[in-house]
Write a protein that holds these residues in place. Structure first.
Motif, PDB file in Angstrom:
ATOM      1  N   LEU A   1     -11.076 -71.840 -58.553  1.00  0.00           N
ATOM      2  CA  LEU A   1     -11.480 -72.856 -59.524  1.00  0.00           C
ATOM      3  C   LEU A   1     -12.940 -72.674 -59.911  1.00  0.00           C
ATOM      4  CD1 LEU A   1     -10.878 -75.633 -60.977  1.00  0.00           C
ATOM      5  CD2 LEU A   1     -11.845 -76.686 -58.931  1.00  0.00           C
ATOM      6  N   LYS A   2     -13.196 -72.703 -61.224  1.00  0.00           N
ATOM      7  CA  LYS A   2     -14.548 -72.749 -61.770  1.00  0.00           C
ATOM      8  C   LYS A   2     -14.541 -73.835 -62.837  1.00  0.00           C
ATOM      9  CE  LYS A   2     -16.128 -68.029 -61.119  1.00  0.00           C
ATOM     10  NZ  LYS A   2     -16.673 -66.821 -61.762  1.00  0.00           N
ATOM     11  N   GLU A   3     -15.413 -74.820 -62.667  1.00  0.00           N
ATOM     12  CA  GLU A   3     -15.464 -75.935 -63.605  1.00  0.00           C
ATOM     13  C   GLU A   3     -16.881 -76.100 -64.127  1.00  0.00           C
ATOM     14  OE1 GLU A   3     -15.622 -80.613 -62.987  1.00  0.00           O
ATOM     15  OE2 GLU A   3     -13.645 -79.812 -62.521  1.00  0.00           O
ATOM     16  N   LYS A   4     -17.033 -76.166 -65.439  1.00  0.00           N
ATOM     17  CA  LYS A   4     -18.345 -76.411 -66.033  1.00  0.00           C
ATOM     18  C   LYS A   4     -18.666 -77.896 -65.948  1.00  0.00           C
ATOM     19  CE  LYS A   4     -18.525 -72.587 -69.194  1.00  0.00           C
ATOM     20  NZ  LYS A   4     -19.090 -72.097 -70.441  1.00  0.00           N
ATOM     21  N   VAL A   5     -19.911 -78.181 -65.682  1.00  0.00           N
ATOM     22  CA  VAL A   5     -20.395 -79.560 -65.676  1.00  0.00           C
ATOM     23  C   VAL A   5     -21.244 -79.695 -66.928  1.00  0.00           C
ATOM     24  CG1 VAL A   5     -21.787 -81.276 -64.471  1.00  0.00           C
ATOM     25  CG2 VAL A   5     -20.364 -79.674 -63.169  1.00  0.00           C
ATOM     26  N   GLU A   6     -20.727 -80.465 -67.878  1.00  0.00           N
ATOM     27  CA  GLU A   6     -21.405 -80.617 -69.159  1.00  0.00           C
ATOM     28  C   GLU A   6     -21.530 -82.096 -69.498  1.00  0.00           C
ATOM     29  OE1 GLU A   6     -20.035 -76.758 -71.654  1.00  0.00           O
ATOM     30  OE2 GLU A   6     -18.507 -78.295 -71.385  1.00  0.00           O
ATOM     31  N   GLY A   7     -22.539 -82.407 -70.263  1.00  0.00           N
ATOM     32  CA  GLY A   7     -22.676 -83.768 -70.776  1.00  0.00           C
ATOM     33  C   GLY A   7     -22.852 -84.822 -69.708  1.00  0.00           C
ATOM     34  N   PHE A   8     -23.577 -84.512 -68.648  1.00  0.00           N
ATOM     35  CA  PHE A   8     -23.801 -85.529 -67.622  1.00  0.00           C
ATOM     36  C   PHE A   8     -24.693 -86.634 -68.169  1.00  0.00           C
ATOM     37  CE2 PHE A   8     -27.572 -82.955 -67.102  1.00  0.00           C
ATOM     38  CZ  PHE A   8     -28.543 -83.847 -66.708  1.00  0.00           C
ATOM     39  N   SER A   9     -24.583 -87.792 -67.585  1.00  0.00           N
ATOM     40  CA  SER A   9     -25.325 -88.959 -68.039  1.00  0.00           C
ATOM     41  C   SER A   9     -26.607 -89.114 -67.218  1.00  0.00           C
ATOM     42  CB  SER A   9     -24.467 -90.213 -67.888  1.00  0.00           C
ATOM     43  OG  SER A   9     -25.253 -91.366 -68.030  1.00  0.00           O
ATOM     44  N   GLU A  10     -27.752 -88.927 -67.879  1.00  0.00           N
ATOM     45  CA  GLU A  10     -29.025 -89.135 -67.187  1.00  0.00           C
ATOM     46  C   GLU A  10     -29.138 -90.589 -66.731  1.00  0.00           C
ATOM     47  OE1 GLU A  10     -32.554 -87.632 -69.014  1.00  0.00           O
ATOM     48  OE2 GLU A  10     -31.575 -85.768 -69.620  1.00  0.00           O
ATOM     49  N   GLU A  11     -28.581 -91.490 -67.513  1.00  0.00           N
ATOM     50  CA  GLU A  11     -28.608 -92.909 -67.153  1.00  0.00           C
ATOM     51  C   GLU A  11     -27.835 -93.139 -65.848  1.00  0.00           C
ATOM     52  OE1 GLU A  11     -26.863 -97.089 -68.864  1.00  0.00           O
ATOM     53  OE2 GLU A  11     -27.521 -95.591 -70.328  1.00  0.00           O
ATOM     54  N   GLU A  12     -26.679 -92.504 -65.707  1.00  0.00           N
ATOM     55  CA  GLU A  12     -25.873 -92.676 -64.495  1.00  0.00           C
ATOM     56  C   GLU A  12     -26.579 -92.082 -63.279  1.00  0.00           C
ATOM     57  OE1 GLU A  12     -23.056 -94.559 -62.595  1.00  0.00           O
ATOM     58  OE2 GLU A  12     -23.150 -94.583 -64.767  1.00  0.00           O
ATOM     59  N   VAL A  13     -27.207 -90.925 -63.453  1.00  0.00           N
ATOM     60  CA  VAL A  13     -27.972 -90.332 -62.347  1.00  0.00           C
ATOM     61  C   VAL A  13     -29.110 -91.272 -61.956  1.00  0.00           C
ATOM     62  CG1 VAL A  13     -29.422 -88.398 -61.613  1.00  0.00           C
ATOM     63  CG2 VAL A  13     -27.373 -87.953 -62.966  1.00  0.00           C
ATOM     64  N   GLY A  14     -29.778 -91.838 -62.950  1.00  0.00           N
ATOM     65  CA  GLY A  14     -30.852 -92.793 -62.679  1.00  0.00           C
ATOM     66  C   GLY A  14     -30.354 -94.004 -61.898  1.00  0.00           C
ATOM     67  N   LYS A  15     -29.170 -94.504 -62.266  1.00  0.00           N
ATOM     68  CA  LYS A  15     -28.588 -95.634 -61.532  1.00  0.00           C
ATOM     69  C   LYS A  15     -28.271 -95.248 -60.092  1.00  0.00           C
ATOM     70  CE  LYS A  15     -26.442 -97.934 -65.496  1.00  0.00           C
ATOM     71  NZ  LYS A  15     -25.165 -98.278 -66.125  1.00  0.00           N
ATOM     72  N   ASP A  16     -27.732 -94.051 -59.900  1.00  0.00           N
ATOM     73  CA  ASP A  16     -27.449 -93.574 -58.540  1.00  0.00           C
ATOM     74  C   ASP A  16     -28.734 -93.525 -57.711  1.00  0.00           C
ATOM     75  OD1 ASP A  16     -24.751 -93.266 -59.130  1.00  0.00           O
ATOM     76  OD2 ASP A  16     -24.883 -91.091 -59.425  1.00  0.00           O
ATOM     77  N   LEU A  17     -29.795 -93.016 -58.308  1.00  0.00           N
ATOM     78  CA  LEU A  17     -31.074 -92.932 -57.602  1.00  0.00           C
ATOM     79  C   LEU A  17     -31.609 -94.315 -57.257  1.00  0.00           C
ATOM     80  CD1 LEU A  17     -32.749 -90.014 -59.573  1.00  0.00           C
ATOM     81  CD2 LEU A  17     -31.835 -89.952 -57.241  1.00  0.00           C
TER      82      LEU A  17
END
Length: 106
Positions: free
Chosen positions: A55-71
Protein backbone atom coordinates in the motif's frame (compact mmCIF):
# COMPACT_ATOMS: atom_id res chain seq x y z
CA UNK A 1 9.92 15.10 14.89
CA UNK A 2 11.59 12.18 13.14
CA UNK A 3 10.69 11.48 9.55
CA UNK A 4 10.88 7.88 8.40
CA UNK A 5 11.99 9.02 4.97
CA UNK A 6 12.17 12.22 2.95
CA UNK A 7 12.40 11.86 -0.81
CA UNK A 8 14.44 14.91 -1.74
CA UNK A 9 13.93 14.35 -5.48
CA UNK A 10 10.17 14.82 -5.17
CA UNK A 11 9.91 16.64 -1.82
CA UNK A 12 7.76 13.94 -0.25
CA UNK A 13 7.64 12.93 3.41
CA UNK A 14 7.13 9.17 3.70
CA UNK A 15 5.70 7.54 6.82
CA UNK A 16 6.27 3.77 6.85
CA UNK A 17 3.86 1.55 8.78
CA UNK A 18 3.81 -2.19 9.34
CA UNK A 19 0.04 -2.42 8.99
CA UNK A 20 -2.82 -0.40 7.54
CA UNK A 21 -4.97 -0.80 10.66
CA UNK A 22 -4.33 2.75 11.86
CA UNK A 23 -4.32 4.80 8.68
CA UNK A 24 -6.31 7.64 10.24
CA UNK A 25 -3.65 8.29 12.87
CA UNK A 26 -0.90 7.85 10.26
CA UNK A 27 -2.58 10.53 8.13
CA UNK A 28 -2.67 12.85 11.16
CA UNK A 29 1.01 12.14 11.79
CA UNK A 30 1.97 13.02 8.21
CA UNK A 31 -0.25 16.12 8.31
CA UNK A 32 1.63 17.24 11.43
CA UNK A 33 4.98 16.77 9.69
CA UNK A 34 3.78 18.75 6.66
CA UNK A 35 2.40 21.47 8.95
CA UNK A 36 5.72 21.82 10.78
CA UNK A 37 7.68 21.86 7.52
CA UNK A 38 5.45 24.65 6.18
CA UNK A 39 6.22 26.66 9.32
CA UNK A 40 9.89 26.73 8.28
CA UNK A 41 9.13 27.41 4.62
CA UNK A 42 9.34 23.89 3.20
CA UNK A 43 6.47 22.84 0.94
CA UNK A 44 6.32 19.06 0.83
CA UNK A 45 3.93 16.28 -0.07
CA UNK A 46 3.17 13.25 2.04
CA UNK A 47 2.79 9.51 1.59
CA UNK A 48 2.06 6.55 3.80
CA UNK A 49 3.69 3.28 2.85
CA UNK A 50 2.68 -0.14 4.18
CA UNK A 51 5.26 -2.37 2.45
CA UNK A 52 3.92 -5.69 3.75
CA UNK A 53 0.53 -4.90 2.17
CA UNK A 54 1.85 -3.19 -0.97
CA UNK A 55 0.00 0.00 0.00
CA UNK A 56 1.11 3.52 -0.90
CA UNK A 57 -1.28 6.35 -0.09
CA UNK A 58 -0.76 10.04 -0.83
CA UNK A 59 -1.66 12.49 1.90
CA UNK A 60 -3.06 15.56 0.22
CA UNK A 61 -5.13 18.52 1.26
CA UNK A 62 -4.58 18.22 5.00
CA UNK A 63 -6.27 20.80 7.18
CA UNK A 64 -3.87 23.17 8.93
CA UNK A 65 -6.80 24.16 11.13
CA UNK A 66 -7.32 20.53 12.23
CA UNK A 67 -3.61 20.09 12.99
CA UNK A 68 -3.76 23.30 15.02
CA UNK A 69 -6.74 21.95 16.98
CA UNK A 70 -4.88 18.70 17.65
CA UNK A 71 -1.90 20.68 18.96
CA UNK A 72 -4.18 22.73 21.23
CA UNK A 73 -5.68 19.51 22.67
CA UNK A 74 -2.17 18.19 23.30
CA UNK A 75 -1.11 21.43 25.00
CA UNK A 76 -4.20 21.26 27.21
CA UNK A 77 -3.28 17.75 28.36
CA UNK A 78 0.35 18.70 28.97
CA UNK A 79 -0.71 21.71 31.05
CA UNK A 80 -3.07 19.69 33.27
CA UNK A 81 -2.06 19.38 36.89
CA UNK A 82 -2.64 15.63 36.64
CA UNK A 83 -2.86 13.55 33.48
CA UNK A 84 -6.20 12.07 32.48
CA UNK A 85 -6.87 8.55 33.81
CA UNK A 86 -5.24 5.76 31.86
CA UNK A 87 -7.47 3.51 29.83
CA UNK A 88 -6.10 0.21 28.50
CA UNK A 89 -7.26 -0.49 24.95
CA UNK A 90 -6.35 -3.39 22.72
CA UNK A 91 -3.71 -1.36 20.87
CA UNK A 92 -1.72 -0.65 24.03
CA UNK A 93 -0.05 -4.06 23.99
CA UNK A 94 1.95 -3.35 20.84
CA UNK A 95 2.23 0.44 21.08
CA UNK A 96 5.76 1.84 20.85
CA UNK A 97 4.86 4.38 23.56
CA UNK A 98 3.29 1.89 25.98
CA UNK A 99 5.95 2.59 28.60
CA UNK A 100 4.92 6.24 28.84
CA UNK A 101 1.44 5.29 29.97
CA UNK A 102 1.88 2.00 31.72
CA UNK A 103 5.51 1.71 32.82
CA UNK A 104 6.08 -1.76 34.21
CA UNK A 105 2.46 -2.41 35.22
CA UNK A 106 1.55 -4.66 32.29
Amino acid sequence: MKLDRFREDSGVVVEIKSTSRHLESARAQVAYYLYRLREVGVRAGGEIWVPEEGLKEKVEGFSEEEVGKDLERIKHIVEMERPPPRKWIRYCGKCAYRGLCWGEER
